[in-house]
Design a protein around this motif. Structure first.
Motif, PDB file in Angstrom:
ATOM      1  N   VAL A 289       3.312   8.021  -9.460  1.00  0.00           N
ATOM      2  CA  VAL A 289       1.970   7.497  -8.348  1.00  0.00           C
ATOM      3  C   VAL A 289       1.171   8.621  -8.213  1.00  0.00           C
ATOM      4  N   GLY A 290       0.068   8.511  -8.200  1.00  0.00           N
ATOM      5  CA  GLY A 290      -0.933   9.145  -8.324  1.00  0.00           C
ATOM      6  C   GLY A 290      -2.230   9.419  -6.999  1.00  0.00           C
ATOM      7  N   LEU A 291      -2.726  10.255  -6.139  1.00  0.00           N
ATOM      8  CA  LEU A 291      -3.432  10.316  -5.258  1.00  0.00           C
ATOM      9  C   LEU A 291      -4.292  11.923  -5.373  1.00  0.00           C
ATOM     10  N   ASP A 292      -5.572  11.481  -4.161  1.00  0.00           N
ATOM     11  CA  ASP A 292      -5.997  12.847  -3.808  1.00  0.00           C
ATOM     12  C   ASP A 292      -5.154  13.258  -3.179  1.00  0.00           C
ATOM     13  N   MET A 293      -6.031  14.600  -2.874  1.00  0.00           N
ATOM     14  CA  MET A 293      -4.981  15.509  -1.840  1.00  0.00           C
ATOM     15  C   MET A 293      -5.284  15.545  -0.555  1.00  0.00           C
ATOM     16  N   GLU A 294      -5.202  15.884   0.288  1.00  0.00           N
ATOM     17  CA  GLU A 294      -5.905  15.636   1.944  1.00  0.00           C
ATOM     18  C   GLU A 294      -6.094  17.313   2.055  1.00  0.00           C
ATOM     19  N   LEU A 354      10.712  -2.411  -8.925  1.00  0.00           N
ATOM     20  CA  LEU A 354      10.834  -0.562  -9.062  1.00  0.00           C
ATOM     21  C   LEU A 354       9.349   0.260  -8.574  1.00  0.00           C
ATOM     22  N   MET A 355       8.369  -0.172  -9.059  1.00  0.00           N
ATOM     23  CA  MET A 355       6.751   0.290  -8.587  1.00  0.00           C
ATOM     24  C   MET A 355       6.930   0.114  -6.939  1.00  0.00           C
ATOM     25  N   ASP A 356       6.989  -1.225  -6.485  1.00  0.00           N
ATOM     26  CA  ASP A 356       7.383  -1.018  -5.178  1.00  0.00           C
ATOM     27  C   ASP A 356       8.537  -0.390  -4.382  1.00  0.00           C
ATOM     28  N   ARG A 357       9.306  -0.731  -4.960  1.00  0.00           N
ATOM     29  CA  ARG A 357      10.301   0.292  -4.227  1.00  0.00           C
ATOM     30  C   ARG A 357      10.737   1.611  -4.477  1.00  0.00           C
ATOM     31  N   GLY A 361      10.403   4.325  -1.601  1.00  0.00           N
ATOM     32  CA  GLY A 361      11.086   5.646  -1.460  1.00  0.00           C
ATOM     33  C   GLY A 361      10.167   6.716  -1.151  1.00  0.00           C
ATOM     34  N   LEU A 362       8.760   7.541  -1.570  1.00  0.00           N
ATOM     35  CA  LEU A 362       7.997   8.139  -1.188  1.00  0.00           C
ATOM     36  C   LEU A 362       7.477   8.569   0.478  1.00  0.00           C
ATOM     37  N   VAL A 363       7.560   7.177   0.768  1.00  0.00           N
ATOM     38  CA  VAL A 363       7.639   7.162   1.811  1.00  0.00           C
ATOM     39  C   VAL A 363       8.813   7.206   2.943  1.00  0.00           C
ATOM     40  N   ASN A 364       9.786   6.555   2.596  1.00  0.00           N
ATOM     41  CA  ASN A 364      11.228   7.043   3.465  1.00  0.00           C
ATOM     42  C   ASN A 364      11.705   8.616   3.040  1.00  0.00           C
ATOM     43  N   SER A 365      11.390   8.947   2.307  1.00  0.00           N
ATOM     44  CA  SER A 365      11.482  10.294   1.947  1.00  0.00           C
ATOM     45  C   SER A 365      11.090  11.717   2.970  1.00  0.00           C
ATOM     46  N   ASP A 366       9.360  11.339   2.576  1.00  0.00           N
ATOM     47  CA  ASP A 366       8.649  12.100   3.561  1.00  0.00           C
ATOM     48  C   ASP A 366       7.696  12.773   2.574  1.00  0.00           C
ATOM     49  N   THR A 378      -3.105   5.490  -8.831  1.00  0.00           N
ATOM     50  CA  THR A 378      -2.667   5.049 -10.031  1.00  0.00           C
ATOM     51  C   THR A 378      -1.548   5.036  -9.965  1.00  0.00           C
ATOM     52  N   ARG A 379      -0.707   3.669 -10.370  1.00  0.00           N
ATOM     53  CA  ARG A 379       0.362   3.256 -10.901  1.00  0.00           C
ATOM     54  C   ARG A 379       0.617   2.372 -12.317  1.00  0.00           C
ATOM     55  N   TRP A 380       1.181   5.023 -12.980  1.00  0.00           N
ATOM     56  CA  TRP A 380       1.947   4.138 -14.295  1.00  0.00           C
ATOM     57  C   TRP A 380       3.486   4.163 -14.117  1.00  0.00           C
ATOM     58  N   GLU A 381       3.416   3.267 -15.445  1.00  0.00           N
ATOM     59  CA  GLU A 381       5.034   3.179 -15.545  1.00  0.00           C
ATOM     60  C   GLU A 381       5.758   1.935 -16.615  1.00  0.00           C
ATOM     61  N   MET A 382       6.984   3.462 -17.285  1.00  0.00           N
ATOM     62  CA  MET A 382       7.613   3.036 -18.248  1.00  0.00           C
ATOM     63  C   MET A 382       9.398   2.514 -17.791  1.00  0.00           C
TER      64      MET A 382
END
Length: 453
Positions: A289-294, A354-357, A361-366, A378-382
């Motif tokens: 899971v990739g995104l820009d830093m604030e 699992l990607m949505d979960r 989970g990243l939100v739930n874990s702060d 980006t949402r990469w998965e394997m």
């Protein structure tokens, strides 16, 4: 086609073996690799947004001077060195790893429960017969409940009572009541334990860069896109799904041992097929899971984090942007969370969900604010079928049937899944199993890393 030394698999073990054969002056060898790339589970991939991902959280540390010298020759100065900073998410707070040494960070009730479980008379004194009993005997019911039991089920996807504990060694920090109490009273953290408390990582290309460079040294000796389907030990031949048949004098297998014995091996004895059925593995889903830093966000120096609790599917999240800034598409300006979730018949998961979960989970874990989910770039998965070779209760007896049986046929099977011994399946172990096989073949030197004792 005919070759003296045939190697199945261009992962760390197969490449280590081939490289050592070449270094010792042997040119008559061939590697068969089913994929179009080298590296096996240590390969890396760049997604269409420019982020680089590994297949799980690999780090480079070593028990071997040979491996160290090999890494020096492959990467030189093109690598970074890190002091491990890892944490455990428990009771909605963060506890430095190892958890059992740093329970002072827990809420008071959970902290006392962990200490109480360590007090004399509160731990079972009978000799443990499985991993679950070992956890109770060593850590007591409090640490077991808050970390060891749920975490180990999440990572192995196997109930601990179905696992042995002989693999532990340096993999798990055991607990010292005096140290635990001292750390609580003195409010001191104890985070230096373990062989990977410092580790290295390639500057560019992820872990896979190591093995791309190693494979480049073996140009012309690796046949890519060749998936093995049959091994005839009597005839000394290996056949692939693409129609290639290779005659060999000596064979090293680094593919899963159960597949070799159950599916590929011609005229395999029933005892070997039955033993292959006793080998247990989990599967692993990796989400990037990739995104820009604030712009004004405080930097997060953590390397990776463990997650025993049920509000996230993953057992580990790696701050992959901290391993190397070049793992992000815009180095220094983006976050790259690499998340791992295991699954098996004991712990089924719907991979399509699992990607949505994972994001939730990243939100739930702060780790990710809810209002930033829409900012994900980006949402990469394997999903890999063979993730970890589980040290099941029947494993050692199965190996005592399979490995001597193969040896009698002139076949050796080594590596993470070729040898099926988790305790010697780090990157350095895996490479050295191949190196030691090559030295045994050419010089008669006994193997040291992989044994059945």
């Amino acid at each position: 086609m005919k070759t003296k030394y045939l190697i199945i698999g261009a992962g760390p073990t197969g490449l280590g073996a081939a490289h050592r054969l070449k270094a010792l002056g042997e040119a008559d060898f061939l590697v068969l690799e089913r994929n179009a790339h080298a590296g096996g589970l240590a390969a890396s991939f760049k997604d269409d947004k420019g982020f680089t991902w590994d297949i799980g959280g690999h780090v480079v540390f070593s028990h071997y001077a040979y491996f160290d010298a090999l890494m020096d020759s492959l990467l030189g100065s093109e690598r970074l060195e890190h002091q491990r900073e890892s944490w455990v998410r428990s009771n909605n707070t963060w506890v430095p790893y190892p958890f059992q040494n740093n329970i002072r960070h827990l809420p008071k009730a959970a902290r006392w429960e962990c200490v109480e479980g360590l007090l004399p008379g509160n731990r079972p004194e009978a000799s443990p017969e499985n991993f679950a009993q070992w956890i109770d005997a060593v850590f007591g019911p409090g640490i077991a409940r808050h970390f060891m039991d749920p975490y180990n089920f999440k990572v192995w996807a196997t109930p601990p009572e179905l696992m042995q504990f002989g693999w532990i060694g340096e993999r798990v920090s055991v607990v010292d009541l005096k140290k635990v109490l001292r750390n609580i009273i003195l409010e001191r953290d104890d985070v230096a334990w373990g062989p990977n408390n410092t580790f290295k990582f390639p500057l560019h290309g992820g872990t896979g860069e190591i093995f791309r460079r190693l494979a480049d040294r073996l140009a012309g000796r690796i046949e890519y896109g060749q998936a093995v389907t049959r091994v005839d030990a009597k005839a000394g031949t290996v056949t692939t799904a693409q129609g290639l048949t290779v005659e060999y004098d000596a064979l090293l297998n680094t593919a899963p041992l159960d597949v070799l014995a159950r599916d590929w091996l011609a005229d395999a004895p029933d005892a070997m097929i039955d033993a292959a059925g006793d080998l247990v593995h989990n599967s692993v889903y990796v989400a990037g899971v990739g995104l820009d830093m604030e712009p004004d966000a405080a930097p997060d120096s953590r390397c990776w984090m463990y997650f025993p609790e049920s509000d996230s599917p993953f057992y580990r999240v790696t701050n992959f942007h901290n391993y190397s800034p070049n793992n992000a598409a815009r180095p220094g300006g983006q976050l790259a969370f690499m998340c791992e979730t295991s699954f098996s018949e004991h712990k089924p998961e719907n991979v399509n969900e699992l990607m949505d979960r994972t994001v939730q989970g990243l939100v739930n874990s702060d780790l990710l604010r809810g209002d930033r989910v829409e900012d994900i770039l980006t949402r990469w998965e394997m999903a890999v079928d063979y993730g970890y070779p589980v040290p099941s209760l029947a494993r050692d007896n199965a190996l005592r049937v399979l490995q001597p049986g193969l040896e009698a046929m002139g076949i050796q099977s080594r590596g993470r899944f070729g040898g099926w011994k988790y305790e010697v399946s780090n990157m350095d172990h895996s490479v050295m199993q191949g190196v030691e096989w090559a030295e045994r073949m050419l010089t008669g030197t006994p193997e040291k890393t992989y044994t059945l004792d």
